[in-house]
Design a protein around this motif. Sequence first.
Motif, mmCIF file in Angstrom:
data_model
loop_
_atom_site.group_PDB
_atom_site.id
_atom_site.type_symbol
_atom_site.label_atom_id
_atom_site.label_comp_id
_atom_site.label_asym_id
_atom_site.label_seq_id
_atom_site.Cartn_x
_atom_site.Cartn_y
_atom_site.Cartn_z
ATOM 1 N N LEU A 192 0.853 -1.191 0.000
ATOM 2 C CA LEU A 192 0.000 0.000 0.000
ATOM 3 C C LEU A 192 0.888 1.240 0.000
ATOM 4 N N ALA A 193 0.452 2.263 -0.721
ATOM 5 C CA ALA A 193 1.212 3.517 -0.725
ATOM 6 C C ALA A 193 0.271 4.640 -0.320
ATOM 7 N N THR A 194 0.777 5.618 0.391
ATOM 8 C CA THR A 194 -0.086 6.722 0.828
ATOM 9 C C THR A 194 -0.409 7.601 -0.369
ATOM 10 N N VAL A 195 -1.598 8.177 -0.340
ATOM 11 C CA VAL A 195 -1.999 9.098 -1.407
ATOM 12 C C VAL A 195 -2.708 10.244 -0.715
ATOM 13 N N SER A 196 -2.439 11.460 -1.217
ATOM 14 C CA SER A 196 -3.056 12.595 -0.555
ATOM 15 C C SER A 196 -4.423 12.864 -1.185
ATOM 16 N N GLN A 202 -2.054 4.835 -15.191
ATOM 17 C CA GLN A 202 -1.427 5.989 -15.845
ATOM 18 C C GLN A 202 -1.772 7.299 -15.146
ATOM 19 N N LEU A 203 -2.763 7.279 -14.259
ATOM 20 C CA LEU A 203 -3.196 8.517 -13.600
ATOM 21 C C LEU A 203 -2.114 9.034 -12.659
ATOM 22 N N ASP A 204 -1.983 10.350 -12.564
ATOM 23 C CA ASP A 204 -1.015 10.883 -11.608
ATOM 24 C C ASP A 204 -1.669 10.992 -10.226
ATOM 25 N N ASP A 205 -0.864 11.343 -9.225
ATOM 26 C CA ASP A 205 -1.365 11.356 -7.845
ATOM 27 C C ASP A 205 -2.510 12.352 -7.661
ATOM 28 N N ALA A 206 -2.401 13.520 -8.317
ATOM 29 C CA ALA A 206 -3.423 14.558 -8.121
ATOM 30 C C ALA A 206 -4.774 14.080 -8.668
ATOM 31 N N ASP A 207 -4.775 13.515 -9.872
ATOM 32 C CA ASP A 207 -6.036 13.043 -10.460
ATOM 33 C C ASP A 207 -6.608 11.868 -9.651
ATOM 34 N N LEU A 208 -5.725 10.969 -9.231
ATOM 35 C CA LEU A 208 -6.183 9.838 -8.416
ATOM 36 C C LEU A 208 -6.775 10.341 -7.099
ATOM 37 N N GLY A 209 -6.082 11.298 -6.461
ATOM 38 C CA GLY A 209 -6.562 11.855 -5.192
ATOM 39 C C GLY A 209 -7.932 12.497 -5.359
ATOM 40 N N ALA A 210 -8.132 13.221 -6.470
ATOM 41 C CA ALA A 210 -9.425 13.881 -6.706
ATOM 42 C C ALA A 210 -10.527 12.838 -6.909
#
Length: 294
Positions: A45-49, A135-143
């Motif tokens: 698991l990795a943290t995501v903001s 392929q999604l970046d962290d910001a899009d995934l977080g949203a």
Amino acid sequence: MTTVRAYRRLLGRAGLMLAALALLAAAIVYGLSERALRRAWDVPLATVSVPTDAAAIAEGRRLATIRGCANGCHGKPGIGGAVFDDDRWYGRLVAPNLGDAVRRYSDAELARVIRHGIKRDGSAVQVMPSDMFAQLDDADLGAIIAFLRAEPAVEHALPASTTGPLLRWQLAFGAPGASFAAARIDHAAPHPPKPRADDARAWGRYLAHSTCTECHGADLRGIHEAGFHTPPLVAVAAYPLEDFRQLMRTGVALGGRTLNDLMTRVARERTSRFTDAEIDALHAYLVTLASAEP
Ligand code: HEC
């Protein structure tokens, strides 16, 4: 008389033997397919903001809709779940109620199931295009996670998923990549932030790889399988920008052609949510595919 009886006895034995063999074969297919279904994948698991502001939640809803998650595979409208496929040979596949699921999953577990195709219990999801979401970046995934968390839970009775005999066969003897996105993903790959809007081609590449690959193939060269055909996206080279905008907004193709139901719905329900700038960036990238072709 005795020869007839002996012959019958022989036939009876052969029949029993065949039945026993068929049972054994079925048990082997069942056992191997269960093993594939329950296999635990070792992806940490990795943290995501995850933001909580209204603007990020609205953006997450838009991103999730464009990718066919909201108002698509997981139910319409919303994310209350849906029977995705029901087939005598393959079985019934139910896309679960995400309003329920997010209440059982942590943010990191949600990030892992979306981007790596691994459920909470460590087993792999079937059919969901996590290799695209990877392929999604962290910001899009977080949203997207922010949107899922903000959705009210809705009661929605759904039948259970089942595994049909052909699917069991595929799970038992097919390549894992045919059944699980998790087997096609490089789980160690980094997730760099998406390109800035002023680099239209790179931005368009990001959008194409995180939106169109599900149906047009990981390399955007189209998919040609029994019962499922999509054209390669070099086709966009023939589209002047105005016509491409029309395709993405309405589903009407070059020359006023009507496309099949699937791409028509993709345009109306998903890509019509793109901004003008996103469509222009997609176009800027997709027209370069022609020169990249061997
Ligand atoms: C859920 C599946 C799905 C997704 C996602 C999808 N497509 Fe398609 N697309 C199709 C299918 C199916 C066809 C074939 C339609 C036909 O031939 O009638 C198609 C056809 C096309 C065509 C050919 C149009 C023509 O002139 O014949 C283009 C261009 C296209 N898609 C672009 C895109 C782009 C760009 C994206 C991503 C932003 C995308 N598609 C995402 C399923 C999809």
